[in-house]
Design a protein around this motif. Structure first.
Motif, PDB file in Angstrom:
ATOM      1  N   LYS A 204       0.745  -1.124   0.256  1.00 18.73           N
ATOM      2  CA  LYS A 204       0.172   0.214  -0.351  1.00 18.73           C
ATOM      3  C   LYS A 204       0.857   1.132  -0.563  1.00 18.73           C
ATOM      4  N   LYS A 205       0.403   2.756  -0.364  1.00 15.94           N
ATOM      5  CA  LYS A 205       1.225   3.809   0.099  1.00 15.94           C
ATOM      6  C   LYS A 205       1.916   3.797   0.908  1.00 15.94           C
ATOM      7  N   GLY A 206       3.635   4.527   0.564  1.00 18.33           N
ATOM      8  CA  GLY A 206       3.967   3.900   1.629  1.00 18.33           C
ATOM      9  C   GLY A 206       4.819   2.738   2.347  1.00 18.33           C
ATOM     10  N   PHE A 207       4.062   2.091   2.202  1.00 17.79           N
ATOM     11  CA  PHE A 207       4.503   0.809   2.744  1.00 17.79           C
ATOM     12  C   PHE A 207       5.061  -0.228   1.527  1.00 17.79           C
ATOM     13  N   ASP A 208       5.997   0.103   0.509  1.00 12.12           N
ATOM     14  CA  ASP A 208       6.713  -1.387  -0.642  1.00 12.12           C
ATOM     15  C   ASP A 208       7.399  -1.849   0.306  1.00 12.12           C
ATOM     16  N   LEU A 209       7.260  -3.187  -0.748  1.00  9.44           N
ATOM     17  CA  LEU A 209       8.368  -4.440  -0.358  1.00  9.44           C
ATOM     18  C   LEU A 209       9.285  -3.451   0.642  1.00  9.44           C
ATOM     19  N   ASN A 210      10.432  -3.362  -0.046  1.00 13.45           N
ATOM     20  CA  ASN A 210      11.769  -3.116  -0.380  1.00 13.45           C
ATOM     21  C   ASN A 210      11.700  -1.968   1.301  1.00 13.45           C
ATOM     22  N   PHE A 211      10.531  -1.085   1.757  1.00 11.86           N
ATOM     23  CA  PHE A 211      10.555  -0.113   2.748  1.00 11.86           C
ATOM     24  C   PHE A 211      10.633  -1.258   3.833  1.00 11.86           C
ATOM     25  N   VAL A 212       9.053  -1.919   3.689  1.00 11.24           N
ATOM     26  CA  VAL A 212       8.955  -3.295   5.068  1.00 11.24           C
ATOM     27  C   VAL A 212      10.526  -3.768   5.329  1.00 11.24           C
ATOM     28  N   VAL A 213      11.078  -4.694   4.074  1.00  9.28           N
ATOM     29  CA  VAL A 213      12.074  -5.801   4.491  1.00  9.28           C
ATOM     30  C   VAL A 213      13.063  -4.609   5.056  1.00  9.28           C
ATOM     31  N   ARG A 214      13.838  -2.856   4.807  1.00 10.07           N
ATOM     32  CA  ARG A 214      14.253  -2.270   5.735  1.00 10.07           C
ATOM     33  C   ARG A 214      14.346  -2.428   6.534  1.00 10.07           C
ATOM     34  N   GLU A 215      13.353  -1.970   7.017  1.00  7.89           N
ATOM     35  CA  GLU A 215      12.701  -1.922   8.389  1.00  7.89           C
ATOM     36  C   GLU A 215      12.759  -3.498   9.632  1.00  7.89           C
ATOM     37  N   LEU A 216      12.280  -4.291   8.530  1.00  8.80           N
ATOM     38  CA  LEU A 216      12.517  -5.804   9.048  1.00  8.80           C
ATOM     39  C   LEU A 216      13.428  -5.550   9.351  1.00  8.80           C
ATOM     40  N   ARG A 217      14.895  -5.258   8.473  1.00  6.55           N
ATOM     41  CA  ARG A 217      16.441  -5.732   8.851  1.00  6.55           C
ATOM     42  C   ARG A 217      16.743  -4.972  10.149  1.00  6.55           C
ATOM     43  N   LYS A 218      16.077  -4.337  10.173  1.00  7.56           N
ATOM     44  CA  LYS A 218      16.445  -2.949  11.420  1.00  7.56           C
ATOM     45  C   LYS A 218      16.531  -3.415  12.646  1.00  7.56           C
ATOM     46  N   ILE A 219      15.998  -4.695  12.616  1.00 14.95           N
ATOM     47  CA  ILE A 219      15.474  -5.348  14.278  1.00 14.95           C
ATOM     48  C   ILE A 219      17.705  -6.315  14.521  1.00 14.95           C
ATOM     49  N   PRO A 220      17.968  -5.968  15.500  1.00 13.72           N
ATOM     50  CA  PRO A 220      18.764  -6.566  16.345  1.00 13.72           C
ATOM     51  C   PRO A 220      18.847  -8.020  16.098  1.00 13.72           C
ATOM     52  N   ARG A 221      19.898  -8.853  15.925  1.00 14.09           N
ATOM     53  CA  ARG A 221      20.017  -9.767  15.944  1.00 14.09           C
ATOM     54  C   ARG A 221      19.383 -11.089  15.043  1.00 14.09           C
ATOM     55  N   LEU A 222      18.590 -10.616  14.474  1.00 11.69           N
ATOM     56  CA  LEU A 222      17.957 -11.388  13.096  1.00 11.69           C
ATOM     57  C   LEU A 222      18.698 -10.901  11.842  1.00 11.69           C
ATOM     58  N   ASN A 223      18.569 -11.752  10.795  1.00 15.72           N
ATOM     59  CA  ASN A 223      19.099 -12.126   9.529  1.00 15.72           C
ATOM     60  C   ASN A 223      17.753 -12.675   8.900  1.00 15.72           C
ATOM     61  N   MET A 224      17.420 -12.035   7.644  1.00 15.13           N
ATOM     62  CA  MET A 224      16.034 -12.817   6.737  1.00 15.13           C
ATOM     63  C   MET A 224      17.273 -13.421   5.755  1.00 15.13           C
ATOM     64  N   THR A 225      16.526 -14.939   5.736  1.00 16.25           N
ATOM     65  CA  THR A 225      16.336 -15.899   5.209  1.00 16.25           C
ATOM     66  C   THR A 225      15.772 -15.937   3.763  1.00 16.25           C
ATOM     67  N   LYS A 226      14.546 -15.457   3.774  1.00 14.41           N
ATOM     68  CA  LYS A 226      13.595 -15.534   2.733  1.00 14.41           C
ATOM     69  C   LYS A 226      12.275 -15.069   2.925  1.00 14.41           C
ATOM     70  N   THR A 227      11.945 -14.145   2.062  1.00 18.15           N
ATOM     71  CA  THR A 227      10.140 -14.193   2.022  1.00 18.15           C
ATOM     72  C   THR A 227       9.611 -14.741   0.878  1.00 18.15           C
ATOM     73  N   TYR A 228       8.543 -14.979   0.610  1.00 17.81           N
ATOM     74  CA  TYR A 228       7.820 -15.741  -0.740  1.00 17.81           C
ATOM     75  C   TYR A 228       6.229 -15.271   0.315  1.00 17.81           C
ATOM     76  N   ARG A 229       5.241 -15.507  -0.989  1.00 22.02           N
ATOM     77  CA  ARG A 229       3.588 -15.209  -1.694  1.00 22.02           C
ATOM     78  C   ARG A 229       3.415 -16.814  -1.711  1.00 22.02           C
ATOM     79  N   VAL A 230       2.169 -17.216  -0.581  1.00 20.97           N
ATOM     80  CA  VAL A 230       1.743 -18.115  -0.405  1.00 20.97           C
ATOM     81  C   VAL A 230       0.958 -18.643  -2.115  1.00 20.97           C
ATOM     82  N   TRP A 231       1.055 -18.887  -3.523  1.00 17.91           N
ATOM     83  CA  TRP A 231       0.738 -19.193  -4.257  1.00 17.91           C
ATOM     84  C   TRP A 231      -0.989 -19.318  -4.470  1.00 17.91           C
ATOM     85  N   ASP A 232      -1.288 -20.484  -3.319  1.00 17.14           N
ATOM     86  CA  ASP A 232      -2.967 -20.101  -3.228  1.00 17.14           C
ATOM     87  C   ASP A 232      -3.954 -19.328  -2.729  1.00 17.14           C
TER      88      ASP A 232
END
Length: 208
Positions: free
Chosen positions: A168-196
């Motif tokens: 949605k406006k202001g919350f594009d995927l790249n922005f949300v991923v950047r914010e999630l990656r700011k959290i200490p101790r975590l490393n994002m290994t994958k993201t995907y959408r459920v086909w069904d």
């Protein structure tokens, strides 16, 4: 924080549509493959994930602010009553969008704090796509999500439940991923959408 819906919201005919079952399969699959001893689920809803996991010997504890849902722990995700690294896996499926974005990132930080190995979340992804399946002889079905043309991001208006959604406006995927990656101790290994059920997007994080 206060609850948004009562227990009747999760009645089978209203809530558990067939595509949601597909998303629940991914919830269980992502957790089961880790062989965890102790799992914390934030926002259990009707309790389907815990019930299914228990059938396969996975111990799940639940946390929610609503005692009507019979969680194991009645508490706020913003300040959970657990020690650092208390749970092998901490998960929240279609939950973080139910609180304002800044608070959802605070909640995600709390999830990271009490997780020992993995954090698994799913969030709504509003970008319109067409699920496409093509059968390839001797190979099987090739499943794809094709973005719909001429469908730009829309503004998100609070509907009594969701404060925000991905793409949605202001919350594009790249922005949300950047914010999630700011959290200490975590490393994002994958993201995907459920086909069904492309409305649900999963994120898998390892704890460093």
């Amino acid at each position: 924080m206060k609850k948004q819906v009562d227990k009747s919201h999760y009645e089978f005919a209203k809530y558990v549509a067939k595509p949601r079952w597909a998303s629940m399969w991914h919830q269980l699959d992502e957790v089961m493959r880790l062989k965890p001893e102790r799992v914390l689920e934030i926002g259990p809803g009707p309790g389907v994930f815990k019930a299914m996991a228990s059938l396969f010997g996975v111990s799940v504890e639940t946390l929610d602010i609503d005692p009507e849902l019979n969680p194991d722990h009645v508490a706020s995700v913003l300040e959970m009553p657990f020690e650092d690294g208390d749970f092998d896996v901490v998960c929240a499926f279609q939950m973080l969008e139910h609180i304002p974005f800044d608070q959802s990132m605070q909640a995600f930080g709390e999830m990271a704090r009490v997780a020992r190995s993995k954090v698994i979340i799913s969030l709504p992804d509003a970008r319109p796509v067409w699920p496409l399946s093509v059968h390839i002889p001797r190979t099987g079905a090739l499943q794809m999500l094709v973005p719909r043309p001429w469908s730009g991001p829309k503004r998100h208006d609070f509907n009594g439940e969701h404060y925000w959604e991905i793409n949605k406006k202001g919350f594009d995927l790249n922005f949300v991923v950047r914010e999630l990656r700011k959290i200490p101790r975590l490393n994002m290994t994958k993201t995907y959408r459920v086909w069904d059920f492309p409305y649900h997007r999963f994120f898998i994080f390892g704890v460093r």
